[in-house]
Design a protein around this motif. Structure first.
Motif, PDB file in Angstrom:
ATOM      1  N   LEU A   1       0.813  -1.212   0.000  1.00  0.00           N
ATOM      2  CA  LEU A   1       0.000   0.000   0.000  1.00  0.00           C
ATOM      3  C   LEU A   1       0.848   1.265   0.000  1.00  0.00           C
ATOM      4  O   LEU A   1       0.318   2.367  -0.223  1.00  0.00           O
ATOM      5  N   LEU A   2       2.149   1.125   0.218  1.00  0.00           N
ATOM      6  CA  LEU A   2       3.029   2.278   0.381  1.00  0.00           C
ATOM      7  C   LEU A   2       3.866   2.525  -0.875  1.00  0.00           C
ATOM      8  O   LEU A   2       4.333   1.572  -1.504  1.00  0.00           O
ATOM      9  N   PRO A   3       4.071   3.787  -1.238  1.00  0.00           N
ATOM     10  CA  PRO A   3       4.900   4.093  -2.410  1.00  0.00           C
ATOM     11  C   PRO A   3       6.362   3.750  -2.130  1.00  0.00           C
ATOM     12  O   PRO A   3       6.962   4.272  -1.187  1.00  0.00           O
ATOM     13  N   SER A   4       6.932   2.904  -2.950  1.00  0.00           N
ATOM     14  CA  SER A   4       8.290   2.414  -2.697  1.00  0.00           C
ATOM     15  C   SER A   4       9.355   3.476  -2.913  1.00  0.00           C
ATOM     16  O   SER A   4      10.466   3.345  -2.397  1.00  0.00           O
ATOM     17  N   ASP A   5       9.036   4.538  -3.663  1.00  0.00           N
ATOM     18  CA  ASP A   5      10.036   5.544  -3.983  1.00  0.00           C
ATOM     19  C   ASP A   5      10.084   6.701  -2.990  1.00  0.00           C
ATOM     20  O   ASP A   5      10.826   7.665  -3.199  1.00  0.00           O
ATOM     21  N   GLU A   6       9.294   6.624  -1.910  1.00  0.00           N
ATOM     22  CA  GLU A   6       9.298   7.682  -0.911  1.00  0.00           C
ATOM     23  C   GLU A   6      10.214   7.319   0.259  1.00  0.00           C
ATOM     24  O   GLU A   6      10.111   6.221   0.806  1.00  0.00           O
ATOM     25  N   PRO A   7      11.112   8.226   0.669  1.00  0.00           N
ATOM     26  CA  PRO A   7      12.014   7.939   1.799  1.00  0.00           C
ATOM     27  C   PRO A   7      11.275   7.583   3.087  1.00  0.00           C
ATOM     28  O   PRO A   7      11.722   6.742   3.856  1.00  0.00           O
ATOM     29  N   ASN A   8      10.117   8.231   3.314  1.00  0.00           N
ATOM     30  CA  ASN A   8       9.362   7.962   4.541  1.00  0.00           C
ATOM     31  C   ASN A   8       8.843   6.532   4.595  1.00  0.00           C
ATOM     32  O   ASN A   8       8.613   5.989   5.681  1.00  0.00           O
ATOM     33  N   THR A   9       8.632   5.933   3.443  1.00  0.00           N
ATOM     34  CA  THR A   9       8.177   4.546   3.415  1.00  0.00           C
ATOM     35  C   THR A   9       9.211   3.632   4.046  1.00  0.00           C
ATOM     36  O   THR A   9       8.888   2.787   4.888  1.00  0.00           O
TER      37      THR A   9
ATOM     38  N   SER B   1       6.615   0.557  21.199  1.00  0.00           N
ATOM     39  CA  SER B   1       5.692   1.202  22.131  1.00  0.00           C
ATOM     40  C   SER B   1       4.600   1.933  21.358  1.00  0.00           C
ATOM     41  O   SER B   1       4.736   2.207  20.161  1.00  0.00           O
ATOM     42  N   ARG B   2       3.529   2.264  22.036  1.00  0.00           N
ATOM     43  CA  ARG B   2       2.441   2.984  21.370  1.00  0.00           C
ATOM     44  C   ARG B   2       2.895   4.391  20.946  1.00  0.00           C
ATOM     45  O   ARG B   2       2.463   4.900  19.913  1.00  0.00           O
ATOM     46  N   LYS B   3       3.751   4.998  21.728  1.00  0.00           N
ATOM     47  CA  LYS B   3       4.277   6.310  21.367  1.00  0.00           C
ATOM     48  C   LYS B   3       5.105   6.224  20.089  1.00  0.00           C
ATOM     49  O   LYS B   3       4.956   7.050  19.179  1.00  0.00           O
ATOM     50  N   SER B   4       5.962   5.211  20.014  1.00  0.00           N
ATOM     51  CA  SER B   4       6.791   5.034  18.818  1.00  0.00           C
ATOM     52  C   SER B   4       5.932   4.707  17.596  1.00  0.00           C
ATOM     53  O   SER B   4       6.206   5.181  16.487  1.00  0.00           O
ATOM     54  N   ALA B   5       4.889   3.909  17.802  1.00  0.00           N
ATOM     55  CA  ALA B   5       3.985   3.566  16.697  1.00  0.00           C
ATOM     56  C   ALA B   5       3.302   4.815  16.153  1.00  0.00           C
ATOM     57  O   ALA B   5       3.172   4.995  14.937  1.00  0.00           O
ATOM     58  N   ALA B   6       2.865   5.693  17.055  1.00  0.00           N
ATOM     59  CA  ALA B   6       2.215   6.934  16.631  1.00  0.00           C
ATOM     60  C   ALA B   6       3.178   7.807  15.834  1.00  0.00           C
ATOM     61  O   ALA B   6       2.789   8.442  14.842  1.00  0.00           O
ATOM     62  N   GLN B   7       4.435   7.836  16.251  1.00  0.00           N
ATOM     63  CA  GLN B   7       5.432   8.627  15.530  1.00  0.00           C
ATOM     64  C   GLN B   7       5.692   8.052  14.143  1.00  0.00           C
ATOM     65  O   GLN B   7       5.890   8.806  13.177  1.00  0.00           O
ATOM     66  N   LEU B   8       5.697   6.737  14.034  1.00  0.00           N
ATOM     67  CA  LEU B   8       5.885   6.110  12.726  1.00  0.00           C
ATOM     68  C   LEU B   8       4.716   6.428  11.796  1.00  0.00           C
ATOM     69  O   LEU B   8       4.913   6.714  10.607  1.00  0.00           O
ATOM     70  N   LEU B   9       3.497   6.368  12.319  1.00  0.00           N
ATOM     71  CA  LEU B   9       2.323   6.653  11.496  1.00  0.00           C
ATOM     72  C   LEU B   9       2.317   8.102  11.010  1.00  0.00           C
ATOM     73  O   LEU B   9       1.810   8.391   9.921  1.00  0.00           O
ATOM     74  N   GLU B  10       2.897   9.014  11.793  1.00  0.00           N
ATOM     75  CA  GLU B  10       2.987  10.408  11.379  1.00  0.00           C
ATOM     76  C   GLU B  10       3.815  10.559  10.110  1.00  0.00           C
ATOM     77  O   GLU B  10       3.616  11.490   9.333  1.00  0.00           O
ATOM     78  N   LEU B  11       4.747   9.628   9.877  1.00  0.00           N
ATOM     79  CA  LEU B  11       5.562   9.679   8.666  1.00  0.00           C
ATOM     80  C   LEU B  11       4.726   9.500   7.409  1.00  0.00           C
ATOM     81  O   LEU B  11       5.100   9.975   6.331  1.00  0.00           O
ATOM     82  N   LEU B  12       3.596   8.820   7.548  1.00  0.00           N
ATOM     83  CA  LEU B  12       2.757   8.512   6.389  1.00  0.00           C
ATOM     84  C   LEU B  12       1.758   9.618   6.065  1.00  0.00           C
ATOM     85  O   LEU B  12       1.256   9.678   4.938  1.00  0.00           O
ATOM     86  N   VAL B  13       1.455  10.468   7.033  1.00  0.00           N
ATOM     87  CA  VAL B  13       0.399  11.476   6.856  1.00  0.00           C
ATOM     88  C   VAL B  13       0.602  12.340   5.616  1.00  0.00           C
ATOM     89  O   VAL B  13      -0.364  12.589   4.862  1.00  0.00           O
ATOM     90  N   PRO B  14       1.824  12.830   5.319  1.00  0.00           N
ATOM     91  CA  PRO B  14       1.987  13.653   4.114  1.00  0.00           C
ATOM     92  C   PRO B  14       1.690  12.908   2.811  1.00  0.00           C
ATOM     93  O   PRO B  14       1.481  13.549   1.773  1.00  0.00           O
ATOM     94  N   MET B  15       1.660  11.579   2.850  1.00  0.00           N
ATOM     95  CA  MET B  15       1.397  10.796   1.654  1.00  0.00           C
ATOM     96  C   MET B  15      -0.085  10.453   1.488  1.00  0.00           C
ATOM     97  O   MET B  15      -0.483   9.839   0.497  1.00  0.00           O
ATOM     98  N   VAL B  16      -0.916  10.837   2.461  1.00  0.00           N
ATOM     99  CA  VAL B  16      -2.341  10.517   2.427  1.00  0.00           C
ATOM    100  C   VAL B  16      -3.104  11.639   1.719  1.00  0.00           C
ATOM    101  O   VAL B  16      -2.906  12.823   2.000  1.00  0.00           O
ATOM    102  N   GLU B  17      -3.974  11.256   0.798  1.00  0.00           N
ATOM    103  CA  GLU B  17      -4.836  12.240   0.133  1.00  0.00           C
ATOM    104  C   GLU B  17      -6.008  12.549   1.057  1.00  0.00           C
ATOM    105  O   GLU B  17      -6.901  11.713   1.249  1.00  0.00           O
ATOM    106  N   PRO B  18      -6.056  13.738   1.666  1.00  0.00           N
ATOM    107  CA  PRO B  18      -7.086  14.033   2.668  1.00  0.00           C
ATOM    108  C   PRO B  18      -8.436  14.338   2.040  1.00  0.00           C
ATOM    109  O   PRO B  18      -8.527  14.635   0.841  1.00  0.00           O
ATOM    110  N   PHE B  19      -9.456  14.261   2.859  1.00  0.00           N
ATOM    111  CA  PHE B  19     -10.787  14.684   2.409  1.00  0.00           C
ATOM    112  C   PHE B  19     -10.724  16.181   2.112  1.00  0.00           C
ATOM    113  O   PHE B  19     -10.121  16.949   2.858  1.00  0.00           O
ATOM    114  N   PRO B  20     -11.339  16.637   1.010  1.00  0.00           N
ATOM    115  CA  PRO B  20     -11.227  18.052   0.645  1.00  0.00           C
ATOM    116  C   PRO B  20     -11.852  18.982   1.672  1.00  0.00           C
ATOM    117  O   PRO B  20     -12.854  18.654   2.302  1.00  0.00           O
TER     118      PRO B  20
END
Length: 219
Positions: A47-55, A68-87
């Motif tokens: 599901l992740l773009p292979s050419d993005e460094p954050n991936t 940890s849950r804190k570390s997991a949340a920080q990892l998920l933040e790396l993906l946010v810029p790649m998500v197409e948000p609701f307009p």
């Protein structure tokens, strides 16, 4: 950074990461943890773009023995810029989707995480109404309906998850002689929570097919 991940894909990845974190915290057997991690990586990597460094940063972060849950949340933040948000829709754009509503209660955009929203939903408790804006057949549509005041435990027709749901009914067509047909189903009272649990848009599309007003046949 290209926005190549859909909101429901992001929510699916989030659920997988949360499940992995729970396994890291509760499972002592190393081989079992490794098997769970391998399964998660198998599901989220395509599901992740292979050419993005954050991936790569994200996937590498998952390969730790403990997460940890804190570390997991920080990892998920790396993906946010790649998500197409609701307009982000203006009041005028929303009004056009609900032309028959004279005084449309506007949603509270402040605080909404649009990268988690596959659809937009908000309640007007004073009038026992619920409003939905969702993609349907390559366009955004607006659906208004009555939301029952009673909340029960049940399966939401949109996210297919057990939670606090209420009956949503919309007027779909006139059957003549001043009578109307209403259709609907039980959906999450909290649309934001519903969105976070929504990982497959097909159920949303099926629900919209049922509750949207039927167009008059054009000659």
């Amino acid at each position: 950074m290209k926005q190549t991940i859909t909101t429901y894909q992001y929510n699916f990845i989030t659920q997988q990461v949360n499940d992995l974190t729970s396994a890291y915290l509760s499972v002592n057997d190393l081989q079992v943890r490794l098997a769970i991690r391998a399964k998660v990586l198998e599901q989220v990597t395509p599901l992740l773009p292979s050419d993005e460094p954050n991936t790569q940063l994200f996937l590498t972060g998952l390969e730790t023995d403990r997460l940890s849950r804190k570390s997991a949340a920080q990892l998920l933040e790396l993906l946010v810029p790649m998500v197409e948000p609701f307009p982000l829709l203006s009041a005028k754009q929303l009004s056009k989707l609900f032309r028959k509503v004279k005084k449309l209660k506007q949603p509270e955009w402040y605080g909404l995480k649009r990268y988690e929203l596959t659809y937009l939903g908000w309640n007007d408790g004073g009038n026992q109404k619920k409003y939905l804006v969702a993609p349907y057949e390559d366009r955004l549509i607006g659906i208004q309906g009555e939301l029952a005041p009673e909340t029960v435990k049940g399966v939401c027709a949109i996210c297919q998850t057990i939670g606090n749901v209420a009956l949503f009914l919309s007027t779909t067509k006139s059957s003549g002689l001043g009578t109307y047909t209403k259709k609907g189903n039980y959906i999450c009272r909290d649309s934001n929570q519903c969105n976070r649990q929504l990982t497959d848009p097909q159920a949303l599309a099926d629900f919209l097919t049922i509750v949207q007003p039927q167009r008059k046949n054009r000659k």
